[in-house]
Design a protein around this motif. Structure first.
Motif: not given
Length: 125
Positions: A19-23, A29-30, A43-44, A64-65
């Motif tokens: 949905n356009g956002t993720a921690l 995890k994905a 990732i960062i 967290r970002n």
């Protein structure tokens, strides 16, 4: 629109699918579920590049970002399709459609559905 690497695109796909956002943890995890785990630094770094390119923004939630897509998947796909059409077919959409039909990647039924779409008819998929 700036180009993004295949790895940056993978990260964007994960965020779009969420949905356009993720921690960070959701992204990690994905990737793990896809069988392609990346290091935290990877990732960062990729997220930072996407922020610089204007595809993402980061919001602080505590320590967290949360990464939020600025560009929608539809806008990205549209821009990439136009770029491909211009680069490969010199803007000739008929040439692209003919190639898709020749390789049987676009059926007669698909073409009829597109025709109906352009004529303002049914928007079925």
């Amino acid at each position: 629109m700036q180009q993004i690497s295949d790895y940056e695109l993978e990260l964007m796909k994960i965020i779009w699918a969420n949905n356009g956002t993720a921690l960070y943890a959701e992204i990690a995890k994905a990737l793990e579920e896809k069988g392609t785990p990346w290091t935290k630094n990877t990732i960062i770094t990729l997220a930072s590049r996407l922020i610089e390119k204007g595809f993402l923004k980061a919001n602080k939630i505590g320590r967290r970002n949360e990464y939020k897509a600025i560009i929608t998947v539809e806008k990205y796909q549209s821009a990439q399709a136009q770029s491909f059409l211009d680069k490969v077919y010199e803007g000739n959409a008929k040439g692209l459609v003919a190639a898709l039909m020749e390789k049987e990647l676009l059926s007669s039924e698909d073409l009829e559905q597109l025709k109906s779409y352009w004529e303002g008819g049914e928007h079925s998929s």
